[in-house]
Design a protein around this motif. Structure first.
Motif, PDB file in Angstrom:
ATOM      1  N   ALA A 203     -17.538  25.720  -8.082  1.00  0.00           N
ATOM      2  CA  ALA A 203     -17.786  27.149  -7.903  1.00  0.00           C
ATOM      3  C   ALA A 203     -16.477  27.921  -7.872  1.00  0.00           C
ATOM      4  O   ALA A 203     -15.425  27.374  -7.538  1.00  0.00           O
ATOM      5  CB  ALA A 203     -18.547  27.394  -6.610  1.00  0.00           C
TER       6      ALA A 203
ATOM      7  N   PRO B 213     -21.624  29.190  -8.221  1.00  0.00           N
ATOM      8  CA  PRO B 213     -21.556  27.959  -9.011  1.00  0.00           C
ATOM      9  C   PRO B 213     -21.356  28.267 -10.491  1.00  0.00           C
ATOM     10  O   PRO B 213     -22.041  29.126 -11.043  1.00  0.00           O
ATOM     11  CB  PRO B 213     -22.906  27.290  -8.743  1.00  0.00           C
TER      12      PRO B 213
ATOM     13  N   GLU C  64     -11.447  25.665  -8.874  1.00  0.00           N
ATOM     14  CA  GLU C  64     -12.800  25.773  -8.344  1.00  0.00           C
ATOM     15  C   GLU C  64     -12.881  25.058  -7.000  1.00  0.00           C
ATOM     16  O   GLU C  64     -11.980  24.316  -6.629  1.00  0.00           O
ATOM     17  CB  GLU C  64     -13.809  25.141  -9.321  1.00  0.00           C
ATOM     18  N   THR C  65     -13.977  25.295  -6.296  1.00  0.00           N
ATOM     19  CA  THR C  65     -14.277  24.573  -5.068  1.00  0.00           C
ATOM     20  C   THR C  65     -15.523  23.728  -5.300  1.00  0.00           C
ATOM     21  O   THR C  65     -16.330  24.010  -6.178  1.00  0.00           O
ATOM     22  CB  THR C  65     -14.516  25.531  -3.891  1.00  0.00           C
TER      23      THR C  65
ATOM     24  N   THR D  14     -19.326  19.288  -0.037  1.00  0.00           N
ATOM     25  CA  THR D  14     -20.253  20.293  -0.547  1.00  0.00           C
ATOM     26  C   THR D  14     -21.191  20.774   0.555  1.00  0.00           C
ATOM     27  O   THR D  14     -21.529  20.039   1.474  1.00  0.00           O
ATOM     28  CB  THR D  14     -21.098  19.741  -1.703  1.00  0.00           C
ATOM     29  N   SER D  15     -21.612  22.015   0.422  1.00  0.00           N
ATOM     30  CA  SER D  15     -22.551  22.596   1.374  1.00  0.00           C
ATOM     31  C   SER D  15     -24.000  22.394   0.953  1.00  0.00           C
ATOM     32  O   SER D  15     -24.901  22.575   1.752  1.00  0.00           O
ATOM     33  CB  SER D  15     -22.299  24.104   1.496  1.00  0.00           C
ATOM     34  N   TYR D  16     -24.195  22.065  -0.314  1.00  0.00           N
ATOM     35  CA  TYR D  16     -25.550  22.002  -0.855  1.00  0.00           C
ATOM     36  C   TYR D  16     -25.815  20.695  -1.581  1.00  0.00           C
ATOM     37  O   TYR D  16     -24.889  20.047  -2.071  1.00  0.00           O
ATOM     38  CB  TYR D  16     -25.785  23.152  -1.850  1.00  0.00           C
TER      39      TYR D  16
ATOM     40  N   PHE E 141     -19.050  22.823  -4.747  1.00  0.00           N
ATOM     41  CA  PHE E 141     -20.184  23.632  -4.308  1.00  0.00           C
ATOM     42  C   PHE E 141     -21.394  22.784  -3.916  1.00  0.00           C
ATOM     43  O   PHE E 141     -21.989  22.984  -2.873  1.00  0.00           O
ATOM     44  CB  PHE E 141     -20.575  24.602  -5.425  1.00  0.00           C
TER      45      PHE E 141
ATOM     46  N   THR F 102     -29.544  22.638   2.139  1.00  0.00           N
ATOM     47  CA  THR F 102     -28.284  22.872   2.830  1.00  0.00           C
ATOM     48  C   THR F 102     -28.396  22.245   4.213  1.00  0.00           C
ATOM     49  O   THR F 102     -29.495  21.947   4.678  1.00  0.00           O
ATOM     50  CB  THR F 102     -27.955  24.382   2.932  1.00  0.00           C
TER      51      THR F 102
ATOM     52  N   ALA G 171     -15.334  31.560  -6.106  1.00  0.00           N
ATOM     53  CA  ALA G 171     -15.764  32.590  -5.158  1.00  0.00           C
ATOM     54  C   ALA G 171     -17.215  32.362  -4.721  1.00  0.00           C
ATOM     55  O   ALA G 171     -18.017  33.283  -4.691  1.00  0.00           O
ATOM     56  CB  ALA G 171     -15.579  33.982  -5.758  1.00  0.00           C
ATOM     57  N   ASP G 172     -17.545  31.114  -4.415  1.00  0.00           N
ATOM     58  CA  ASP G 172     -18.878  30.706  -3.946  1.00  0.00           C
ATOM     59  C   ASP G 172     -19.992  30.935  -4.955  1.00  0.00           C
ATOM     60  O   ASP G 172     -21.172  30.936  -4.592  1.00  0.00           O
ATOM     61  CB  ASP G 172     -19.232  31.378  -2.618  1.00  0.00           C
TER      62      ASP G 172
END
Length: 116
Positions: free
Chosen positions: A29, A34, A57-58, A78-80, A60, A98, A31-32
């Motif tokens: 992702a 994806p 990227e981060t 990952t958060s998801y 996601f 999540t 800026a949050d």
């Protein structure tokens, strides 16, 4: 139920990956939001995470062809989790999860698709 928004093109890429026979990997992702799909088995998550970071990227989400949330045997940050499944009529389904507020279990999210 909380909602997770995914770009329609990303959802289509996930579905194509499932149809190709891989159906597992990470999502990057910016800026949050994806933006990228990195198909790979868990044994290659470290390399995929390095590639995600090198592209600015981060991490996601983890995605997989599975019926229920997957245990975190391989840390991904990952958060998801996005699960891909085919129903008996051949329709491919997306489910998103999540971490619940207690952090010990996964909570299902509603998925909304953005037209991009």
């Amino acid at each position: 139920m909380k909602r997770l928004k995914l770009p329609r093109t990303l959802a289509n890429t996930l579905l194509a990956d499932l149809q190709s026979g891989v159906g597992e990997g990470l999502i990057g992702a910016i800026a949050d939001v994806p933006v990228s799909v990195y198909p790979c088995p868990p044994a290659h998550f470290a390399a995929a995470l390095a590639l995600i970071r090198s592209r600015g990227e981060t991490s996601f989400a983890r995605y997989a062809h599975a019926a229920a949330p997957i245990a975190d045997s391989v840390p991904t940050g990952t958060s998801y989790q996005i699960l891909l499944a085919a129903d008996i009529k051949g329709v491919i389904l997306l489910r998103a999860f999540t971490r619940a507020d207690d952090g010990a279990r996964w909570q299902e999210l509603d998925i909304g698709l953005d037209h991009d």
